[in-house]
Design a protein around this motif. Structure first.
Motif, short mmCIF file in Angstrom:
data_model
loop_
_atom_site.label_atom_id
_atom_site.label_comp_id
_atom_site.label_asym_id
_atom_site.label_seq_id
_atom_site.Cartn_x
_atom_site.Cartn_y
_atom_site.Cartn_z
N THR A 321 19.46 -7.21 5.13
CA THR A 321 20.68 -6.06 5.14
C THR A 321 19.80 -5.44 4.00
O THR A 321 18.86 -6.58 3.00
N GLN A 322 19.94 -4.16 3.28
CA GLN A 322 19.14 -3.23 2.66
C GLN A 322 19.79 -3.85 1.49
O GLN A 322 21.03 -4.13 1.20
N ASN A 323 19.64 -3.75 0.04
CA ASN A 323 19.08 -4.04 -1.02
C ASN A 323 20.13 -5.30 -1.12
O ASN A 323 20.87 -5.38 -2.67
N GLU A 324 19.72 -6.72 -0.67
CA GLU A 324 19.91 -7.91 -1.16
C GLU A 324 19.38 -8.42 -2.41
O GLU A 324 19.77 -8.91 -3.02
N ILE A 325 17.75 -7.41 -2.35
CA ILE A 325 16.98 -8.18 -3.66
C ILE A 325 17.40 -7.23 -5.01
O ILE A 325 16.89 -6.42 -4.27
N ASP A 326 18.02 -7.64 -6.05
CA ASP A 326 18.30 -5.81 -7.50
C ASP A 326 17.14 -6.94 -8.24
O ASP A 326 16.72 -7.67 -8.05
N GLY A 327 16.92 -6.50 -9.54
CA GLY A 327 16.09 -6.64 -10.63
C GLY A 327 16.55 -8.08 -11.19
O GLY A 327 15.75 -8.80 -10.98
N THR A 328 17.96 -8.46 -11.29
CA THR A 328 18.32 -9.68 -11.70
C THR A 328 17.65 -11.14 -10.94
O THR A 328 16.98 -12.24 -10.39
N LYS A 329 17.43 -10.99 -9.28
CA LYS A 329 17.54 -11.54 -8.37
C LYS A 329 15.43 -11.53 -7.99
O LYS A 329 14.90 -12.61 -7.52
N ALA A 330 14.66 -10.69 -8.14
CA ALA A 330 13.27 -10.39 -8.05
C ALA A 330 12.78 -11.53 -9.42
O ALA A 330 11.80 -11.99 -9.52
N LYS A 331 13.50 -11.09 -10.79
CA LYS A 331 12.49 -11.82 -11.61
C LYS A 331 13.49 -13.50 -11.08
O LYS A 331 12.31 -14.56 -11.48
N GLY A 344 11.42 -8.56 6.42
CA GLY A 344 12.27 -7.84 7.48
C GLY A 344 13.49 -6.78 8.24
O GLY A 344 13.48 -7.13 8.88
N ALA A 345 14.41 -7.00 6.59
CA ALA A 345 15.16 -5.88 7.08
C ALA A 345 14.95 -4.67 6.80
O ALA A 345 13.87 -4.06 5.74
N ASN A 346 15.75 -3.64 6.50
CA ASN A 346 14.95 -2.80 6.38
C ASN A 346 15.32 -1.80 4.70
O ASN A 346 16.95 -2.46 4.50
N MET A 347 14.89 -2.46 3.73
CA MET A 347 15.18 -1.64 2.55
C MET A 347 15.90 -2.75 1.69
O MET A 347 16.57 -2.49 1.33
N PRO A 348 15.51 -4.07 1.52
CA PRO A 348 15.89 -5.11 1.61
C PRO A 348 16.10 -5.26 0.00
O PRO A 348 16.67 -5.63 -0.25
N SER A 349 15.10 -4.85 -0.57
CA SER A 349 14.56 -4.61 -1.94
C SER A 349 15.25 -3.58 -3.03
O SER A 349 14.95 -2.46 -2.31
N ASN A 350 15.61 -3.38 -4.29
CA ASN A 350 16.26 -2.00 -4.81
C ASN A 350 15.03 -1.24 -5.69
O ASN A 350 13.95 -2.28 -5.49
N ILE A 351 15.42 -0.06 -6.08
CA ILE A 351 13.76 -0.30 -6.70
C ILE A 351 13.81 -0.56 -7.26
O ILE A 351 12.05 -0.67 -7.94
N GLU A 352 14.43 -1.02 -8.78
CA GLU A 352 14.25 -2.38 -9.94
C GLU A 352 13.20 -3.42 -9.09
O GLU A 352 12.55 -3.97 -10.40
N ALA A 353 14.20 -4.00 -8.24
CA ALA A 353 13.47 -4.97 -7.76
C ALA A 353 12.18 -4.69 -6.69
O ALA A 353 10.84 -5.79 -7.25
N ILE A 354 11.52 -3.66 -6.48
CA ILE A 354 10.16 -3.10 -6.27
C ILE A 354 9.41 -2.81 -7.54
O ILE A 354 8.20 -2.98 -8.10
N ASP A 355 9.56 -2.57 -8.21
CA ASP A 355 8.79 -1.69 -10.01
C ASP A 355 8.49 -4.07 -9.86
O ASP A 355 7.51 -3.25 -10.33
N LEU A 356 9.22 -4.44 -9.74
CA LEU A 356 8.92 -6.33 -10.33
C LEU A 356 7.65 -6.28 -10.03
O LEU A 356 6.82 -6.68 -10.29
#
Length: 446
Positions: A321-331, A344-356
Motif C-alpha cells: 500500500t501507499q507510504n509503507e516505506i519511510d526514511g527509517t525503513k529505507a535506511k 508493485g503498489a501505488n506510491m509505497p515509498s514516501n519522499i524521504e525514502a525516494i530521496d535516499l
C-alpha cells in the motif's frame, strides 16, 4: 532559481492552497513536480499554456451516497467517488477501491498517478480512479452484492466504453466486478467493455489476475539487465500477500530469484529457503485466511513491518500500500545491502525514502512504470471486448511483457536525452509528462 523552477513552485502553491489537508495527493504532486524541471525548460510552450496547473487539477470529481441493506435488514450508508482526472490521451481508465481509508485525497493521488502510468503504456487511455469507504472484509457475498448494486446505481451515469472504464483495485476483485457489471446490465444496454477485470466467463481477459505482479517483474528484469544484473541468484523481499504479491513471487522464482519474506497487515513470513507461493496462494485466495496459517517447515511469522527485517538481501519489491516505506525503513534497506527497489503498489515509498534511493544510486522502479501491468492488461481486455474476440493466456502475457519492456526502454531513452544517468524516477515522470502535455497542447485549454 530558474524560471521553470519558479513556475513549478508557483503551481504547487496553488494546488496546496486548494486542498491543504489532502496530504496523499500533495505528496504525489510534490514528488512529480520535483523531477520535471528539465522538461519545462526544454519546452517553454508548457509554461505559456500553463499545462502543469491544468494537469494537476482533475477534470471532474463525482461524489455520491451509497445506501444499502445488509442481510439482517440494517441500513448502512457509505460514500462513493469517481475522480476523472485526465482524458487527453483517451477515456478515463483506473480502478475502484473499496477500503475504509478511501477519501477524496487518496483517490486524487491515485488518479493523478494513474494518468501518467497509463500514458507510459503507449495505449490510448486517460486516467481516473474511484471507490468507496465500504469495507468488504468480513461481509457475506450477499452483503457485497447489495452494496455493489447500490454503488453502480449511481456510477453507471458517469461511465461508458468511450468515456470511463473502471477496473478493480484493493477490495475489488472478480467477484465485485461481476456484481457491478450485473447491475450495469440491468440499467443500460449491455456493454462488455465498460468494466475490466471481469471473470473470464463474463468476457474478461485471461492473465488479468497475474498482470500487475508479472508486469512488475518484466519491468524490473529489464531494468536489472540494462545495468548488468538479473533476478537470478538474488534474494528478494516482497511486501503484501494479495494478488500482486502472489504473482510477483511466482515470477521471481521463475526468473531464478528467491523471495525470503512477504507480509500482511499485521506481520510477515520469513523463510530463508524461499516462500512457497502455492501454499501462500491457497491460504490467501482459496481459504481467505491470515498469513499466520502459513506453516512451511523452517518459516516463522513475525509481527510488524517486513521492512524492519534486518538480514542481507538484494531486491525489495513493495506490493502492499501507499507510504509503507519511510526514511527509517529505507535506511534499513540500505543497511541490508539492497541495491534495487521496484514498486508493485501505488506510491509505497514516501519522499524521504525516494530521496535516499536516488542519493545512494539504488536502481529504482517507480510505481507509475513498474506496476503498469494491471492497467495494460485491462486495456488489452477492452480491445478483446471491442473486437468480440478472446486471446489465449500466452497471447496476453506476451503483449504484457512487450509493453513493460517498452516502458523501460522509453524511460531509459529519456534518461539519456536529458542526461539523467540512472535517475529512473525523473525519467519516468518526464516521459509521461511530455506525452500528456503534448496531447493537451494540441487540444487547447482542456
Amino acid at each position: 532559481m530558474t524560471a521553470a523552477k519558479e513556475y513549478i513552485e508557483a503551481v504547487y502553491q496553488k494546488v496546496e492552497k486548494r486542498g491543504p489537508h489532502q496530504k496523499e495527493f500533495l505528496q504525489a504532486v510534490r514528488e512529480f513536480f520535483n523531477t520535471i524541471e528539465p522538461a519545462i525548460e526544454k519546452n517553454p510552450e508548457y509554461k505559456k499554456w500553463n499545462i502543469l496547473e491544468q494537469m494537476a487539477e482533475p477534470e471532474r470529481i463525482i461524489t455520491f451516497k451509497v445506501p444499502w441493506m445488509d442481510q439482517a435488514g440494517h441500513i448502512h450508508v457509505n460514500k462513493g467517488y469517481r475522480v476523472q482526472f485526465n482524458s487527453a490521451n483517451g477515456p478515463y481508465k483506473g480502478g475502484l477501491r473499496f477500503h475504509p481509508t478511501v477519501s477524496e485525497s487518496i483517490l486524487k493521488f491515485l488518479g493523478f498517478e494513474q494518468t501518467f502510468k497509463n500514458s507510459l503504456t503507449g495505449l490510448p487511455i486517460g486516467g481516473g480512479k474511484g471507490g468507496s469507504d465500504f469495507n468488504p472484509k468480513g461481509k457475506s457475498d450477499a452483503d457485497i452484492m447489495r452494496f455493489c448494486q447500490s454503488f453502480m446505481t449511481e456510477l453507471y451515469r458517469h461511465i461508458g466504453p468511450q468515456l470511463d472504464v473502471p477496473a478493480g483495485d484493493i477490495g475489488v476483485g472478480g467477484r465485485e466486478i461481476g456484481y457491478l457489471y450485473g447491475q450495469y446490465k440491468r440499467l443500460v444496454s449491455p456493454e462488455t467493455g465498460v468494466l475490466t477485470g471481469k471473470p473470464v466467463v463474463m468476457n474478461g481477459s485471461l492473465g488479468r489476475t497475474e498482470a500487475t505482479g508479472y508486469g512488475l517483474i518484466y519491468y524490473t528484469e529489464e531494468m536489472l539487465q540494462s545495468n548488468g544484473k538479473s533476478f537470478k541468484g538474488q534474494k528478494v523481499v516482497v511486501s503484501g500477500s494479495g494478488n500482486v504479491a502472489i504473482y510477483t513471487i511466482k515470477k521471481v522464482h521463475e526468473y531464478g530469484g528467491t523471495v525470503i519474506a512477504c507480509s500482511d497487515s499485521s506481520g510477515y513470513i520469513y523463510d530463508e529457503n524461499g516462500i512457497d507461493s502455492d501454499m501462500l496462494q491457497d491460504i490467501k485466495e482459496v481459504r481467505r485466511e491470515r498469513l499466520t496459517e502459513y506453516n512451511k517447515e523452517g518459516s516463522r511469522y513475525i509481527e510488524g513491518s517486513v521492512w524492519d527485517l534486518a538480514v542481507p538481501y538484494d531486491i525489495a519489491l513493495p506490493c502492499a500500500t501507499q507510504n509503507e516505506i519511510d526514511g527509517t525503513k529505507a535506511k534499513q534497506l540500505l543497511e541490508n545491502g539492497v541495491y534495487c527497489v521496484s514498486e508493485g503498489a501505488n506510491m509505497p515509498s514516501n519522499i524521504e525514502a525516494i530521496d535516499l534511493y536516488i542519493e545512494n544510486n539504488i536502481l529504482y522502479g517507480p510505481a507509475k512504470a513498474a506496476n503498469a501491468g494491471g492497467v495494460a492488461t485491462s486495456t488489452l481486455e477492452m480491445a478483446q471486448n471491442a473486437s468480440h474476440g478472446h486471446w489465449t493466456l500466452e497471447q496476453v502475457d506476451e503483449q504484457l511483457k512487450q509493453i513493460m519492456i517498452n516502458i523501460f526502454k522509453s524511460v531509459d531513452e529519456t534518461c539519456q536525452e536529458y542526461n539523467l544517468g540512472n535517475n529512473y524516477l525523473a525519467g519516468v515522470n518526464i516521459t509521461s509528462f511530455v506525452k500528456i502535455a503534448d496531447a493537451m497542447l494540441h487540444q487547447g485549454i482542456v
